[in-house]
Design a protein around this motif. Structure first.
Motif, PDB file in Angstrom:
ATOM      1  N   VAL A   1       0.841  -1.202   0.000  1.00 18.38           N
ATOM      2  CA  VAL A   1       0.000   0.000   0.000  1.00 18.38           C
ATOM      3  C   VAL A   1       0.877   1.253   0.000  1.00 18.38           C
ATOM      4  O   VAL A   1       0.565   2.229  -0.676  1.00 18.38           O
ATOM      5  N   GLU A   2       1.976   1.214   0.722  1.00 18.85           N
ATOM      6  CA  GLU A   2       2.890   2.360   0.727  1.00 18.85           C
ATOM      7  C   GLU A   2       3.488   2.586  -0.653  1.00 18.85           C
ATOM      8  O   GLU A   2       3.758   3.719  -1.046  1.00 18.85           O
ATOM      9  N   ASP A   3       3.673   1.507  -1.427  1.00 21.59           N
ATOM     10  CA  ASP A   3       4.228   1.619  -2.776  1.00 21.59           C
ATOM     11  C   ASP A   3       3.205   2.054  -3.814  1.00 21.59           C
ATOM     12  O   ASP A   3       3.481   2.925  -4.627  1.00 21.59           O
ATOM     13  N   VAL A   4       2.010   1.433  -3.793  1.00 23.51           N
ATOM     14  CA  VAL A   4       1.053   1.657  -4.879  1.00 23.51           C
ATOM     15  C   VAL A   4      -0.196   2.423  -4.465  1.00 23.51           C
ATOM     16  O   VAL A   4      -1.027   2.729  -5.306  1.00 23.51           O
ATOM     17  N   GLY A   5      -0.332   2.705  -3.190  1.00 26.93           N
ATOM     18  CA  GLY A   5      -1.504   3.432  -2.730  1.00 26.93           C
ATOM     19  C   GLY A   5      -2.625   2.508  -2.300  1.00 26.93           C
ATOM     20  O   GLY A   5      -2.447   1.297  -2.150  1.00 26.93           O
ATOM     21  N   GLU A   6      -3.793   3.083  -2.147  1.00 29.56           N
ATOM     22  CA  GLU A   6      -4.957   2.391  -1.598  1.00 29.56           C
ATOM     23  C   GLU A   6      -5.346   1.133  -2.378  1.00 29.56           C
ATOM     24  O   GLU A   6      -5.875   0.183  -1.811  1.00 29.56           O
ATOM     25  N   MET A   7      -5.061   1.105  -3.679  1.00 36.87           N
ATOM     26  CA  MET A   7      -5.426  -0.063  -4.482  1.00 36.87           C
ATOM     27  C   MET A   7      -4.683  -1.320  -4.035  1.00 36.87           C
ATOM     28  O   MET A   7      -5.084  -2.429  -4.368  1.00 36.87           O
ATOM     29  N   GLY A   8      -3.634  -1.169  -3.237  1.00 36.77           N
ATOM     30  CA  GLY A   8      -2.917  -2.319  -2.710  1.00 36.77           C
ATOM     31  C   GLY A   8      -3.752  -3.156  -1.759  1.00 36.77           C
ATOM     32  O   GLY A   8      -3.387  -4.290  -1.451  1.00 36.77           O
ATOM     33  N   MET A   9      -4.873  -2.604  -1.285  1.00 37.67           N
ATOM     34  CA  MET A   9      -5.747  -3.333  -0.359  1.00 37.67           C
ATOM     35  C   MET A   9      -6.977  -3.910  -1.053  1.00 37.67           C
ATOM     36  O   MET A   9      -7.892  -4.395  -0.382  1.00 37.67           O
ATOM     37  N   ASP A  10      -7.015  -3.870  -2.369  1.00 34.97           N
ATOM     38  CA  ASP A  10      -8.150  -4.438  -3.093  1.00 34.97           C
ATOM     39  C   ASP A  10      -8.267  -5.929  -2.778  1.00 34.97           C
ATOM     40  O   ASP A  10      -7.258  -6.632  -2.710  1.00 34.97           O
ATOM     41  N   THR A  11      -9.487  -6.387  -2.602  1.00 35.52           N
ATOM     42  CA  THR A  11      -9.703  -7.797  -2.270  1.00 35.52           C
ATOM     43  C   THR A  11      -9.718  -8.689  -3.508  1.00 35.52           C
ATOM     44  O   THR A  11      -9.722  -9.909  -3.390  1.00 35.52           O
ATOM     45  N   THR A  12      -9.746  -8.085  -4.676  1.00 32.96           N
ATOM     46  CA  THR A  12      -9.580  -8.818  -5.928  1.00 32.96           C
ATOM     47  C   THR A  12      -8.501  -8.094  -6.717  1.00 32.96           C
ATOM     48  O   THR A  12      -8.178  -6.942  -6.443  1.00 32.96           O
ATOM     49  N   CYS A  13      -7.957  -8.756  -7.705  1.00 36.39           N
ATOM     50  CA  CYS A  13      -6.905  -8.142  -8.507  1.00 36.39           C
ATOM     51  C   CYS A  13      -7.497  -7.014  -9.345  1.00 36.39           C
ATOM     52  O   CYS A  13      -8.545  -7.171  -9.971  1.00 36.39           O
ATOM     53  N   SER A  14      -6.829  -5.876  -9.356  1.00 36.82           N
ATOM     54  CA  SER A  14      -7.358  -4.689 -10.032  1.00 36.82           C
ATOM     55  C   SER A  14      -7.040  -4.655 -11.530  1.00 36.82           C
ATOM     56  O   SER A  14      -7.344  -3.687 -12.200  1.00 36.82           O
ATOM     57  N   PHE A  15      -6.418  -5.706 -12.035  1.00 32.28           N
ATOM     58  CA  PHE A  15      -6.125  -5.765 -13.468  1.00 32.28           C
ATOM     59  C   PHE A  15      -6.238  -7.211 -13.930  1.00 32.28           C
ATOM     60  O   PHE A  15      -6.254  -8.148 -13.129  1.00 32.28           O
ATOM     61  N   ASP A  16      -6.318  -7.391 -15.234  1.00 34.02           N
ATOM     62  CA  ASP A  16      -6.487  -8.718 -15.822  1.00 34.02           C
ATOM     63  C   ASP A  16      -5.120  -9.380 -15.977  1.00 34.02           C
ATOM     64  O   ASP A  16      -4.394  -9.132 -16.942  1.00 34.02           O
ATOM     65  N   GLN A  17      -4.783 -10.224 -15.020  1.00 40.60           N
ATOM     66  CA  GLN A  17      -3.483 -10.893 -15.014  1.00 40.60           C
ATOM     67  C   GLN A  17      -3.304 -11.768 -16.257  1.00 40.60           C
ATOM     68  O   GLN A  17      -2.234 -11.776 -16.870  1.00 40.60           O
ATOM     69  N   SER A  18      -4.348 -12.515 -16.603  1.00 38.16           N
ATOM     70  CA  SER A  18      -4.266 -13.423 -17.755  1.00 38.16           C
ATOM     71  C   SER A  18      -3.971 -12.655 -19.039  1.00 38.16           C
ATOM     72  O   SER A  18      -3.175 -13.110 -19.867  1.00 38.16           O
ATOM     73  N   ALA A  19      -4.596 -11.493 -19.213  1.00 36.49           N
ATOM     74  CA  ALA A  19      -4.376 -10.697 -20.425  1.00 36.49           C
ATOM     75  C   ALA A  19      -2.914 -10.236 -20.514  1.00 36.49           C
ATOM     76  O   ALA A  19      -2.299 -10.312 -21.586  1.00 36.49           O
ATOM     77  N   ILE A  20      -2.365  -9.786 -19.399  1.00 30.89           N
ATOM     78  CA  ILE A  20      -0.969  -9.322 -19.388  1.00 30.89           C
ATOM     79  C   ILE A  20      -0.031 -10.479 -19.724  1.00 30.89           C
ATOM     80  O   ILE A  20       0.891 -10.339 -20.531  1.00 30.89           O
TER      81      ILE A  20
END
Length: 183
Positions: A118-137
């Motif tokens: 969270v200190e590195d990426v901000g509040e999105m570090g606490m998301d309970t699901t992944c905030s991006f499509d890992q499979s697509a990347i």
């Protein structure tokens, strides 16, 4: 060259370019791919000779105990954490909400790790699901990953959809932390 670009005056007198604000999600996606590839290289180095088939397993959701810990973190976050009481509050919360002593230790370690995230990426570090499509990347980079790991066959699957994957391997997969299953 300066004039060809449609600029006027001298290039040495032009103002320094203004940089846009960092896109934290894009930075997180790049870190995801970089860290995953590093982990995959380590796994292939330890693999048995002749293993050339692999599946990258991804997960979109955390187990419930991690979701509970992330929700607790979200309740304590106010643009940052109160560092002076954070770990003490966590210990109290974990003692009251986590029944297994082994899970208390795992919860403390997980929250400590996620706090740094969270200190590195901000509040999105606490998301309970992944905030991006890992499979697509990973799919966009599959040819590169195959060549880097010297694999003949590589596929990407969600851990809950993958068949015959050993439980020991499945337990290592969490959102943003894919696992390479070699065979």
């Amino acid at each position: 060259m300066w004039r060809t670009l449609g600029k006027e005056g001298l290039a040495v007198r032009a103002p320094w370019p203004v940089v846009d604000e960092e896109d934290k999600l894009l930075t997180r996606q790049a870190k995801f791919l970089r860290d995953a590839l590093k982990t995959f290289r380590t796994a292939t180095g330890k693999a048995k000779k002749g293993w050339k088939t692999a599946t990258i397993l991804v997960a979109n959701d955390y187990p419930q105990w991690k979701i509970d810990a992330l929700l607790w973190m979200q309740s304590k976050y106010n643009g940052g954490f109160q560092d002076s009481t954070f770990m003490k509050d966590l210990k109290t919360w974990a003692a009251e909400n986590v029944s297994d002593k082994k899970k208390v230790k795992l919860t403390m370690q997980f929250v400590s790790f996620m706090k740094r995230e969270v200190e590195d990426v901000g509040e999105m570090g606490m998301d309970t699901t992944c905030s991006f499509d890992q499979s697509a990347i990973l799919n966009e980079s599959i040819a590169y990953i195959k060549s880097q790991l010297s694999l003949e066959e590589l596929s990407i699957a969600r851990v809950e959809d993958a068949e015959s994957v050993p439980d020991k391997i499945c337990q290592n997969v969490t959102p943003g932390k894919p696992t390479l299953w070699l065979r």
